[in-house]
Structure formats: structure tokens, C-alpha cells
Design a protein around this motif. Structure first.
Motif, short mmCIF file in Angstrom:
data_model
loop_
_atom_site.label_atom_id
_atom_site.label_comp_id
_atom_site.label_asym_id
_atom_site.label_seq_id
_atom_site.Cartn_x
_atom_site.Cartn_y
_atom_site.Cartn_z
N PRO A 45 -23.38 -14.08 -21.15
CA PRO A 45 -22.10 -14.65 -20.67
C PRO A 45 -22.04 -14.76 -19.14
O PRO A 45 -21.48 -15.72 -18.62
CB PRO A 45 -21.06 -13.64 -21.17
CG PRO A 45 -21.70 -12.97 -22.32
CD PRO A 45 -23.16 -12.92 -22.02
N LEU A 46 -22.65 -13.79 -18.43
CA LEU A 46 -22.61 -13.84 -16.97
C LEU A 46 -23.54 -14.92 -16.43
O LEU A 46 -23.22 -15.61 -15.46
CB LEU A 46 -22.96 -12.47 -16.38
CG LEU A 46 -21.94 -11.37 -16.67
CD1 LEU A 46 -22.34 -10.07 -16.01
CD2 LEU A 46 -20.56 -11.80 -16.20
N GLU A 65 -24.20 -17.64 -18.02
CA GLU A 65 -23.54 -18.91 -18.30
C GLU A 65 -22.37 -19.14 -17.35
O GLU A 65 -22.10 -20.27 -16.95
CB GLU A 65 -23.09 -18.95 -19.76
CG GLU A 65 -24.28 -18.94 -20.69
CD GLU A 65 -23.93 -19.25 -22.14
OE1 GLU A 65 -24.85 -19.59 -22.90
OE2 GLU A 65 -22.73 -19.16 -22.50
N SER A 66 -21.69 -18.04 -16.99
CA SER A 66 -20.58 -18.19 -16.04
C SER A 66 -21.09 -18.73 -14.71
O SER A 66 -20.45 -19.57 -14.08
CB SER A 66 -19.89 -16.85 -15.81
OG SER A 66 -19.20 -16.47 -16.98
N ALA A 67 -22.26 -18.21 -14.28
CA ALA A 67 -22.82 -18.67 -13.00
C ALA A 67 -23.18 -20.14 -13.07
O ALA A 67 -22.92 -20.92 -12.14
CB ALA A 67 -24.05 -17.83 -12.64
N ALA A 68 -23.77 -20.56 -14.20
CA ALA A 68 -24.14 -21.96 -14.36
C ALA A 68 -22.90 -22.84 -14.45
O ALA A 68 -22.81 -23.89 -13.81
CB ALA A 68 -25.01 -22.14 -15.59
N ALA A 69 -21.89 -22.37 -15.23
CA ALA A 69 -20.70 -23.18 -15.46
C ALA A 69 -19.89 -23.40 -14.19
O ALA A 69 -19.16 -24.38 -14.06
CB ALA A 69 -19.83 -22.52 -16.54
N LEU A 70 -20.01 -22.46 -13.23
CA LEU A 70 -19.30 -22.63 -11.96
C LEU A 70 -19.80 -23.86 -11.22
O LEU A 70 -19.10 -24.42 -10.38
CB LEU A 70 -19.53 -21.41 -11.07
CG LEU A 70 -18.60 -20.23 -11.23
CD1 LEU A 70 -19.03 -19.13 -10.27
CD2 LEU A 70 -17.17 -20.64 -10.96
N GLY A 71 -21.05 -24.27 -11.51
CA GLY A 71 -21.63 -25.40 -10.79
C GLY A 71 -22.57 -24.98 -9.70
O GLY A 71 -22.91 -25.77 -8.82
N LEU A 72 -23.00 -23.70 -9.73
CA LEU A 72 -24.00 -23.25 -8.76
C LEU A 72 -25.35 -23.87 -9.13
O LEU A 72 -25.71 -23.94 -10.30
CB LEU A 72 -24.14 -21.73 -8.80
CG LEU A 72 -23.00 -20.89 -8.22
CD1 LEU A 72 -23.19 -19.42 -8.59
CD2 LEU A 72 -22.96 -21.02 -6.69
N LYS A 79 -27.22 -15.71 -5.42
CA LYS A 79 -25.85 -15.20 -5.31
C LYS A 79 -25.45 -14.31 -6.49
O LYS A 79 -24.53 -13.52 -6.37
CB LYS A 79 -24.86 -16.37 -5.22
CG LYS A 79 -25.22 -17.34 -4.12
CD LYS A 79 -24.07 -17.61 -3.20
CE LYS A 79 -24.62 -18.15 -1.92
NZ LYS A 79 -23.70 -18.67 -0.99
N VAL A 80 -26.11 -14.50 -7.61
CA VAL A 80 -25.68 -13.74 -8.79
C VAL A 80 -26.82 -12.90 -9.39
O VAL A 80 -26.71 -11.67 -9.47
CB VAL A 80 -25.12 -14.68 -9.87
CG1 VAL A 80 -24.68 -13.88 -11.10
CG2 VAL A 80 -23.93 -15.48 -9.32
N PRO A 84 -28.71 -10.12 -6.87
CA PRO A 84 -27.85 -8.96 -6.56
C PRO A 84 -27.59 -8.11 -7.80
O PRO A 84 -27.59 -6.88 -7.73
CB PRO A 84 -26.55 -9.59 -6.06
CG PRO A 84 -26.94 -10.93 -5.57
CD PRO A 84 -28.11 -11.38 -6.42
N MET A 85 -27.42 -8.77 -8.96
CA MET A 85 -27.14 -7.99 -10.17
C MET A 85 -28.37 -7.18 -10.61
O MET A 85 -28.23 -6.12 -11.21
CB MET A 85 -26.69 -8.91 -11.31
CG MET A 85 -25.25 -9.34 -11.15
SD MET A 85 -24.66 -10.22 -12.61
CE MET A 85 -24.70 -8.90 -13.82
#
Lengths: 523, 249
Positions: free
Chosen positions: A410-411, A413-420, A428-429, A432-433
């Protein structure tokens, strides 16, 4: 002392270190170089090598003293791991000279099956650009040693007597087991059935003394033959070739340096050499043996200054840190991108993780033997750095890949869905994670690296392995601990340092997350 | 107001032999709230993931404002859509504020002061306490995480909001109050919204149009009244009855 004497003419700077492989870490290197102060800036510097046993150390130290008296700065690369490594170092100019034996030169270096005269050797070596001094005056041949009481009770006095005792426990050096003039042809020559095992030479003496083994290979001038009251078996079928001590040197060094070494020709007989070896082992100090040599040779007391422990410790530790630091920086720079690639599915990822895994299984001495003949590497610290680099890859590559793979879908996909863009998702994601896992890999790598860096001493590249190896040669636990304890402390320091680094590198949110997860788990 | 914002034409999604979405046509009207509802695995989330480009259809075309969505324009289109998932999908290494402003800062299109203003407006809109902006995801309640997630989706002022069971992980009290707030927010912003849920009451309360799905197909599309009064088949009436009796308990 004639320290001021100037030697003119062409003088190769043979000990300049080459760091071609590590140019990217120039700045790190630059800083670290200050720590251990590069000793070879002077063009009058000459490098002397030695192998990893007392006699070789002693002869090397004597050569060092002679050259210093002749006005040279001498760098002593001691305790190098075996004939092949020292020979390669001599050929590629990392060292200018080292002591060896005619039997070894004929069998291992020139690979001749027929006996050679000194003149034949001189001619053959000249083709490699290497010169040979006259014989120093003693024959340090291979010999078989047993406990005196045991040899008398079993009535074993000659090597041929061993035929009737096939069940003796024999511990031979790895080199003797593998040599062309070693165990295999000897056992055929004498018709022996004994099944020997490989053993470190210094440890074999202890094992023999304590009855764990009954038979070992030794050198006829070993001080320990006297110390442990051992019997040498007679080579009654004349198997062993002559092992007359000589110095090998590069033909392109200054003739004055060669002249200085040639003063040793015919100067040391078996009795003197055994006494020098015994003196070195008794005092745990090679410099003491050198003093003894010059006092006997010149009938006057000569004080050879031996370096203080503190200054040696600083030198070892500085070099150790340089080796670890440079190899780790390169390993990190290379491993993290590899780990990122390996986090994606596919055969390439398995290869990326598999190859460093295989590297881990290569024994350090074997890896060094592979690397030393590589042009530009030789026995420079760069070789040790390459070896350490290769050993450091796996934990970082593996943890980087695992850290990235463990990021929940889910995380991602969230990064991709933001448009990064994919690169921004990574920086950025994802990274660091995954920082905690990646840093754990780097930490593991660094701690292992501190331990492994002791292998540098096997090629004369210094570090805390130097006292460990000479301690093994001297069979002296105290000298071994002089290297082992600082190395262990260094490993602890690295651990503590990285724990502190966690706070700087791992984002606060992840640290809070861990604490709250622990709390949730009721810890 | 009746223009189609997003259109699916014969869109099919297969994972090997498994059909997640059978050949499907769907029009999402601009400015409306369309709710996708149905039992687990019916393909409702798959539609959202296809629209935002996390999945590429096996066959068929997805159009955004009449133009086909492709690998070439998906990055730009994602920045015109906000996406909220169950449990928020907040990045644990960033604070609430950093999560919300991550994309705007990355694009560097918005000034720092403007962004601060935007953050204040969004806090007000979603009724998120400002002092919570410096907290990390683990330090927030489930409802707060969803508010932050919604703020993050709204930062770039997108045309379309996609919400995948945004209230699914919340307890009933929080859920009820957030339903009311969401409806207000949608009404105020007038954006095109697609919301996935499995709760018929939520769908009827929030949705202008309800799309009831079953096994990768659309069973019926219409208003709550349409579905209740004029069910297309037995499944539709059974689904509505089951949900209603659940409420009456």
C-alpha cells in the motif's frame, strides 16, 4: 652511522602505493593518509620483504639495518603470506629484496625438477629482472621433527624408519603438503603410508609438544628444535634439496644497496642462525636478534633501536583504519545501487546477491593469492582494500534489497499514485523507509571488515594483523594479543559509532514507530 | 455538469487465469460522487487502481477527459488525481505536514508561504488539529490518519478524488462523523469523486450514483432509489436486503 651519505643515480620509488582502484574515495583517502603518514615520499626509500617465520623476519631486519647504515630509508614489509606472494611483490617492485632459499627458488619459483647450480639460478632469475646474492652460509633445509623421548621409545632415527609406523599423527605445513619437493614425492621416495594433515607451523610445535601430533616438518635452523627438545630425523635417502639462504633482489635497484646486502654472503652459519632465531624467540623481539648479529659479527655492542609499542600501535591502528575506511566507502557506494537493482524480481537479482555470497566462501589467503598477480595491485594496500571490498559487499547488498522488498505494497502504491517519478519514489520514500535495514547491513559489514582487515598483514600491507602474524611466528600469545585486543576494541568502537549514526540517519518517524511497536508487543 | 470525466471502454483485467474485472464499460460524470460497492473481490478496487495507473488493463481503454490514459501521460494525470486508501497509506518516516506537502515540495511549483496557507486551509477543511501536523503516522489516531491522507490527496487541488474504503478501518462512531464530514467536503469542493465501500448506507448517503458490482461485472448502476425500487436482478435485491437487515439489527 652514515645516515647522511647520499646515493646518486637512478632510484626507483618502488614502494609508492597505487590506489587506482579507489580513486572515487580520494577525499576519504586523503584524510586517512594523514593519520598514518605515508612513509615513502623519500626517493631513498627501499622496501625489504620477509615471509612469515622467525628466520625470515630476522634476516629481513638484518638487511634493514645494513641498508639504513648505507643511508637508505627502509620500509620493512614483514610477514608476507607465502613464497608466491613475496615473489610477485618482488617482480612488480612492491619490495626490492627479500631472503629466500635455493631449494625454494629452484622448485617453487623456477619450477625446475632437476638440481640447479647457483650460476644456473642466477641466469634464470636474471630473465625476470631479479638478482641473487651468494649463499649466506647456512642450509635451512626441511627436516622431520619428533619429541626426543618418543623417537627413542619407538626407535625412530631416520626418515626411512617411519615406514614401520604408518599410524603416526603427522601435522605438516600447507606449503610442505603442496610443494613439488614436499610430502607427495617424499612419501613415494621413502615409501611412507602416513596420512598427514595441514597445520599452521607455529601451532604444530605446540601440538607436537603436547602430544596431539607425533611428527611435523620443521626447518633445520628452527630455534624451537632446541626449545622443545626435539629430534631431527636423518634424511638418509637424500631426498631434501639444499636450502641455502640467499637474498633475492631487483636488478634495477642501486648497486650500493646490493653491495650492502652482499656483506652477508658467507657471514651466517647454521649455529649463528639458530642462535639468532632463538634470541628472537626468547626476547620476543626481532631487533634483539639483529643486535646479537652485529655484536657477534663486529665484536662490539650495537644498539638497534626498537620502535616503542605505542608508536607501533598507532602505526598499525592508523593503517587498519585506512584499510577499513577506504574499502567500506567503496563497498557502500557500489553495494547500495546493486541492492536497489536486486530488490526487483528476476534472475539478474539472484546473480547480484549470489556472486558476493560466493565471494564470502573464498578463503582470505586464496583471494590474496588470486589478487596479488593482478597488474597494478601486487602487494600494495590496494590489494588488501580490494579483498576487503569484496568481502564487504554481501551484507550491504542483501540488506538493501531486503529493506526495499519489505516496504508494504500500500505504501509503494501510495508513492506511485501521488505522481512521484520512479527515481523520486526511491529517494523520497523507499530508501528512507529502508534506511534502518540498509544501515544494519553496513554495520555488519564494517564489523566483519575490522576483523578481516588483519589479512592485510599477509601481503605486508600492515594493520593490526602484523603483530598477530608475527606473534604466530614467535608462538607468543602476548604479541598476538597486541594486535587482537586493539582489533576487538576497534570492532566495538565501530559498533558504538554506528549505533550513534542510527540517530542521525534513520528518520525519527521510523524510530518512534519501532518504539510504539515494541510497546504494542508488550515489551 | 453532465460531461464524462473518466470513461472505461471494454476494460478487462486478468491476473493469469483470474479475471479481476470482466469486460466493463463505465462513465464517471464530472462533479458527481460515484460510489463503487459490492462484496469482497468483486473488482471495485481494481477499477480505482486501473484509473490511477497502478494496474494496466489487459484489454480495453480508459479515457480521462476523452483522451486515452497511457504510460506517457499517467504521471501528469496522477498529479490531477488524489488517492486515499484504507488506513491512509501515510509514509512513516515523514510527519503529517511532510506527508501532505511532499509532492508540492517535490514539484517546486508552490511558494513556501503559499504552501503554509494551503496547509492551514486543508486543516480547516478536514478539521485536523494544527498541532498534530508535526506528529508521525504512528502518533495519530485512525481517523486523524485518514484526515491527513485526504489532505495529502487534496494538496495539488486535483480534479478527481479516488478513495478506496477510506473509512474501512475506523470504529463506528468515528466512521459516522467522518461520513458526514466527507459528504460536506465533497459538496463544498464540487470535485469528481469515486469512492469504494462495502457499506450500502454509506454509499446511499454519500453517492450521487451507485455502481453495484459482482464477480468482476457491474450488476447495476443508478441512484439508491433505482437499486431499491427497480433492482436489475435477484443479486441486487438480495444485496440491498442483506445490508438493510444488518442495519435493522
Amino acid at each position: 652511522m652514515q645516515k647522511q651519505q647520499k646515493v646518486n643515480g637512478k632510484q626507483q620509488n618502488i614502494s609508492r602505493f597505487t590506489f587506482d582502484a579507489s580513486r572515487i574515495t580520494f577525499y576519504t583517502l586523503f584524510v586517512l593518509l594523514f593519520i598514518y603518514a605515508l612513509p615513502s615520499a623519500d626517493c631513498q626509500t627501499i622496501s625489504v620483504g620477509s615471509k612469515r617465520f622467525t628466520e625470515s623476519y630476522v634476516l629481513g631486519e638484518i638487511a634493514k639495518k645494513l641498508l639504513e647504515d648505507a643511508g637508505y630509508q627502509v620500509e620493512f614489509k614483514q610477514g608476507m603470506g607465502g613464497t608466491i606472494i613475496v615473489w610477485e611483490a618482488l617482480q612488480n617492485g612492491d619490495i626490492a629484496m627479500y631472503p629466500d632459499y635455493t631449494g625454494t627458488i629452484q622448485e617453487t619459483i623456477l619450477k625446475s625438477v632437476t638440481p640447479m647450480t647457483t650460476e644456473q639460478m642466477r641466469a634464470a632469475l636474471a630473465k625476470h629482472g631479479i638478482g641473487i646474492t651468494g649463499e649466506l652460509g647456512f642450509n635451512n633445509t626441511y627436516a622431520f621433527a619428533m619429541r626426543r623421548a618418543h623417537s627413542e621409545s619407538e626407535n625412530i632415527h631416520k626418515i626411512s624408519d617411519l615406514r614401520d609406523h604408518p599410524n603416526l599423527n603427522a601435522g605438516f605445513t600447507h606449503e610442505f603438503l603442496e610443494r613439488n619437493d614436499g610430502w607427495a614425492p617424499l612419501s613415494r621416495h621413502y615409501g611412507l603410508q602416513i596420512k598427514p594433515r595441514g597445520m599452521e607451523h607455529a601451532l604444530a610445535y605446540v601440538a607436537l609438544n603436547e602430544g596431539e601430533i607425533d611428527l611435523m616438518d620443521a626447518y633445520s635452523t628452527d630455534a624451537k628444535l632446541v626449545e622443545y627438545d626435539l629430534t631431527v630425523l636423518e634424511d638418509n635417502l637424500d631426498f631434501f634439496p639444499k636450502y641455502n639462504a640467499v637474498f633475492l633482489y631487483r636488478l634495477d635497484i642501486n648497486p650500493a644497496a646490493i653491495d650492502a646486502i652482499r656483506t652477508l654472503e658467507g657471514a651466517i652459519d647454521e649455529g649463528l642462525m639458530t642462535r639468532l632465531n632463538a634470541e628472537a624467540e626468547r626476547t620476543k623481539n626481532f631487533a634483539a636478534a639483529v643486535s646479537l648479529y652485529f655484536s657477534e659479527a663486529e665484536s662490539r655492542e650495537v644498539q638497534v633501536a626498537s620502535e616503542s609499542f605505542l608508536s607501533k600501535l598507532v602505526r598499525w591502528t592508523g593503517r587498519h583504519l585506512m584499510l577499513v575506511g577506504v574499502s567500506m566507502v567503496i563497498a557502500i557506494v557500489v553495494s547500495i545501487p546493486l541492492g536497489i537493482r536486486a530488490s526487483r524480481p528476476g534472475i539478474l537479482s539472484q546473480i547480484i546477491i549470489g556472486v558476493p555470497g560466493v565471494m564470502q566462501t573464498v578463503p582470505s589467503l586464496a583471494l590474496l593469492a588470486i589478487l596479488v598477480p593482478v597488474p597494478t595491485l601486487g602487494t600494495s594496500p590496494a590489494t588488501a582494500i580490494v579483498a576487503l571490498f569484496l568481502y564487504s559487499l554481501l551484507p550491504i547488498v542483501r540488506n538493501t534489497a531486503a529493506g526495499l522488498q519489505n516496504i508494504p505494497t500500500p505504501l509503494r502504491e501510495s508513492a506511485a499514485a501521488l505522481g512521484l517519478e520512479p527515481s523520486a519514489q526511491l529517494t523520497k520514500v523507499y530508501l528512507p523507509m529502508a534506511s534502518r535495514t540498509i544501515l544494519a547491513g553496513v554495520k555488519t559489514s564494517a564489523i566483519i571488515n575490522v576483523g578481516t582487515a588483519t589479512l592485510a598483514a599477509l601481503i605486508g600491507a600492515g594493520g593490526l594483523g602484523e603483530p598477530i602474524i608475527s606473534g604466530l611466528a614467535l608462538n607468543d600469545a602476548e604479541v598476538i594479543l597486541q594486535g587482537a585486543i586493539p582489533a576487538a576494541l576497534l570492532a566495538i568502537l565501530v559498533q558504538v559509532g554506528f549505533d550513534a549514526l542510527d540517530r542521525l540517519i534513520i528518520p525519527k518517524g521510523l524510530r518512534i514507530e519501532e518504539v510504539s511497536q515494541r510497546a504494542a508487543a508488550g515489551e | 455538469m453532465n460531461e464524462s470525466k473518466i470513461t472505461l471502454r471494454n476494460v478487462e483485467m486478468r491476473f493469469g487465469d483470474v479475471v479481476a474485472l470482466d469486460s466493463t464499460d463505465l462513465e464517471v460524470v464530472e462533479g458527481q460522487t460515484t460510489v463503487l460497492i459490492g462484496p469482497s473481490g468483486c473488482g471495485k478496487s481494481t477499477i480505482l487502481r486501473l484509473i490511477i495507473g497502478l494496474l494496466t488493463p489487459t484489454s480495453g481503454v480508459i479515457e480521462f477527459e476523452g483522451k486515452p490514459v497511457s504510460q506517457d501521460n499517467i504521471l501528469a494525470l496522477r498529479r490531477r488525481m488524489g488517492y486515499v486508501i484504507q488506513d491512509g497509506g501515510l509514509f512513516p518516516h515523514l510527519t503529517a505536514a511532510q506527508n501532505v506537502t511532499l509532492m508540492a515540495k517535490h514539484l517546486q511549483t508552490v511558494q513556501e508561504e503559499e504552501l503554509q496557507e494551503k496547509l492551514d486551509d486543508l486543516c480547516e477543511l478536514t478539521r485536523f488539529p494544527k498541532d498534530g501536523l508535526t506528529r508521525y503516522a504512528v502518533e495519530l489516531s485512525g481517523g486523524q490518519r485518514q484526515r491527513v491522507s485526504l489532505m495529502r490527496a487534496l494538496t495539488l487541488d486535483p480534479d478527481v478524488l479516488l478513495l478506496d474504503e477510506p473509512l474501512g478501518a475506523l470504529d463506528p462512531m468515528v466512521r459516522a462523523s467522518l461520513q458526514t464530514e466527507l459528504k460536506e467536503i465533497f459538496n463544498r469542493l464540487g470535485k469528481t469523486v469515486i469512492l469504494v465501500t462495502h457499506d450500502m448506507a454509506e454509499a446511499g448517503y454519500i453517492g450521487d450514483s451507485i455502481v453495484l458490482m459482482r464477480a468482476g461485472r457491474i450488476a447495476q448502476q443508478g441512484t439508491l432509489d433505482d437499486l431499491r425500487e427497480r433492482p436489475a436482478d435477484e443479486f441486487v435485491s438480495e444485496f440491498i436486503t442483506a445490508q438493510r437487515s444488518l442495519v435493522q439489527l
